[in-house]
Motif scaffolding. Sequence first.
Motif, PDB file in Angstrom:
ATOM      1  N   PHE A 139       0.823  -1.219   0.000  1.00 39.75           N
ATOM      2  CA  PHE A 139       0.000   0.000   0.000  1.00 39.75           C
ATOM      3  C   PHE A 139       0.854   1.265   0.000  1.00 39.75           C
ATOM      4  N   LEU A 140       2.000   1.220   0.670  1.00 35.02           N
ATOM      5  CA  LEU A 140       2.842   2.418   0.753  1.00 35.02           C
ATOM      6  C   LEU A 140       3.563   2.722  -0.561  1.00 35.02           C
ATOM      7  N   PHE A 141       3.945   1.675  -1.266  1.00 36.25           N
ATOM      8  CA  PHE A 141       4.686   1.877  -2.512  1.00 36.25           C
ATOM      9  C   PHE A 141       3.822   1.487  -3.717  1.00 36.25           C
ATOM     10  N   LYS A 142       2.599   1.970  -3.714  1.00 36.84           N
ATOM     11  CA  LYS A 142       1.628   1.671  -4.769  1.00 36.84           C
ATOM     12  C   LYS A 142       2.163   1.992  -6.161  1.00 36.84           C
ATOM     13  N   ARG A 143       2.879   3.111  -6.268  1.00 37.62           N
ATOM     14  CA  ARG A 143       3.327   3.613  -7.565  1.00 37.62           C
ATOM     15  C   ARG A 143       4.244   2.631  -8.305  1.00 37.62           C
ATOM     16  N   ILE A 144       4.927   1.773  -7.540  1.00 38.90           N
ATOM     17  CA  ILE A 144       5.877   0.837  -8.154  1.00 38.90           C
ATOM     18  C   ILE A 144       5.144  -0.239  -8.958  1.00 38.90           C
ATOM     19  N   ASN A 145       3.855  -0.449  -8.630  1.00 41.64           N
ATOM     20  CA  ASN A 145       3.064  -1.450  -9.362  1.00 41.64           C
ATOM     21  C   ASN A 145       3.561  -2.878  -9.235  1.00 41.64           C
ATOM     22  N   LEU A 146       4.012  -3.228  -8.058  1.00 41.00           N
ATOM     23  CA  LEU A 146       4.373  -4.625  -7.821  1.00 41.00           C
ATOM     24  C   LEU A 146       3.169  -5.304  -7.189  1.00 41.00           C
ATOM     25  N   LYS A 209      14.897   3.619  -4.761  1.00 39.33           N
ATOM     26  CA  LYS A 209      15.498   4.959  -4.751  1.00 39.33           C
ATOM     27  C   LYS A 209      15.348   5.688  -6.091  1.00 39.33           C
ATOM     28  N   LYS A 210      15.177   4.930  -7.157  1.00 33.11           N
ATOM     29  CA  LYS A 210      15.029   5.585  -8.456  1.00 33.11           C
ATOM     30  C   LYS A 210      13.590   6.023  -8.714  1.00 33.11           C
ATOM     31  N   SER A 211      12.644   5.476  -7.965  1.00 27.95           N
ATOM     32  CA  SER A 211      11.233   5.745  -8.248  1.00 27.95           C
ATOM     33  C   SER A 211      10.626   6.844  -7.387  1.00 27.95           C
ATOM     34  N   TYR A 212      11.303   7.247  -6.313  1.00 32.77           N
ATOM     35  CA  TYR A 212      10.752   8.286  -5.435  1.00 32.77           C
ATOM     36  C   TYR A 212      11.811   9.339  -5.164  1.00 32.77           C
ATOM     37  N   SER A 213      11.337  10.537  -4.768  1.00 38.65           N
ATOM     38  CA  SER A 213      12.276  11.555  -4.301  1.00 38.65           C
ATOM     39  C   SER A 213      12.782  11.112  -2.927  1.00 38.65           C
ATOM     40  N   LYS A 214      13.883  11.717  -2.488  1.00 35.29           N
ATOM     41  CA  LYS A 214      14.452  11.339  -1.182  1.00 35.29           C
ATOM     42  C   LYS A 214      13.431  11.485  -0.060  1.00 35.29           C
ATOM     43  N   SER A 215      12.698  12.641  -0.075  1.00 38.36           N
ATOM     44  CA  SER A 215      11.734  12.874   1.008  1.00 38.36           C
ATOM     45  C   SER A 215      10.549  11.918   0.879  1.00 38.36           C
TER      46      SER A 215
END
Length: 243
Positions: A139-146, A209-215
């Motif tokens: 749920f937290l890393f939804k954008r990765i589409n795994l 690390k490549k899919s999100y900004s540091k913050s």
Amino acid sequence: MNKKSCLNCGHSISGEYCSHCGQKSDTSRITPHSLIKNDILGSIWHVEAKFFHTLKHISFRPGQTAMDYIAGKRIRYSNFISLLLILFGFNVLGYHFYEKFSPTEVLSEDILDIKNFFSKYSKTILFVIIPMLAINAYFLFKRINLNIAEHFIIGTVSLLGILILFLFDDIVSLIGLWKPVSKIFDFIDKIIFGLSVLFPAITYWNAFKKSYSKSGLLWRVLVLYVLMGVESTAISLILYAIF
Ligand SMILES: [Zn+2]
């Protein structure tokens, strides 16, 4: 043209392996030389090399290793689940070995109770980390589409790293029983323990690390830890109440 056929299934073959069943296309007879070189030394070397290659990659670039595996680069790594069982076995051995040599501590009834509870259910608690990480991270890393199974792989790699560190910690604790070096090894022991707590964070950071900004990555990892903390407390309390 000299067409060979597979000795196992009879399929005609052109490459190094049979395209039908996967057996090596080598059709020569077993000789004393080939027996030692390929069958004995070859298989041991192959398994060992793969095993240590996988441990090395999980230790130093856990997230990348998990993402490689998910993306299909699999033959270079040992199976993560078998690795989990092997490392867990080594950890049980290491712990028993340590307990055998360590001086018996004097503990109060309450602490002893909690300690027994945790040593009894540590296996469950440890393995529950994988689905917990997977569900929260899904749920937290939804954008990765795994999908959830792919998140299981990342969770497994996180636990593998923790088990590698625990094993290392067992060795350090054993050496630390020797009085002259016990101060410095106690310190190393604390660092390793800290690293094992941080290991899932390192894994997710390295993976995404490549899919999100540091913050963006930082708050997600922090929320992951808060959720894991709350959920594992709840699970422990429930288990403690039931058993
Ligand atoms: Zn074949």
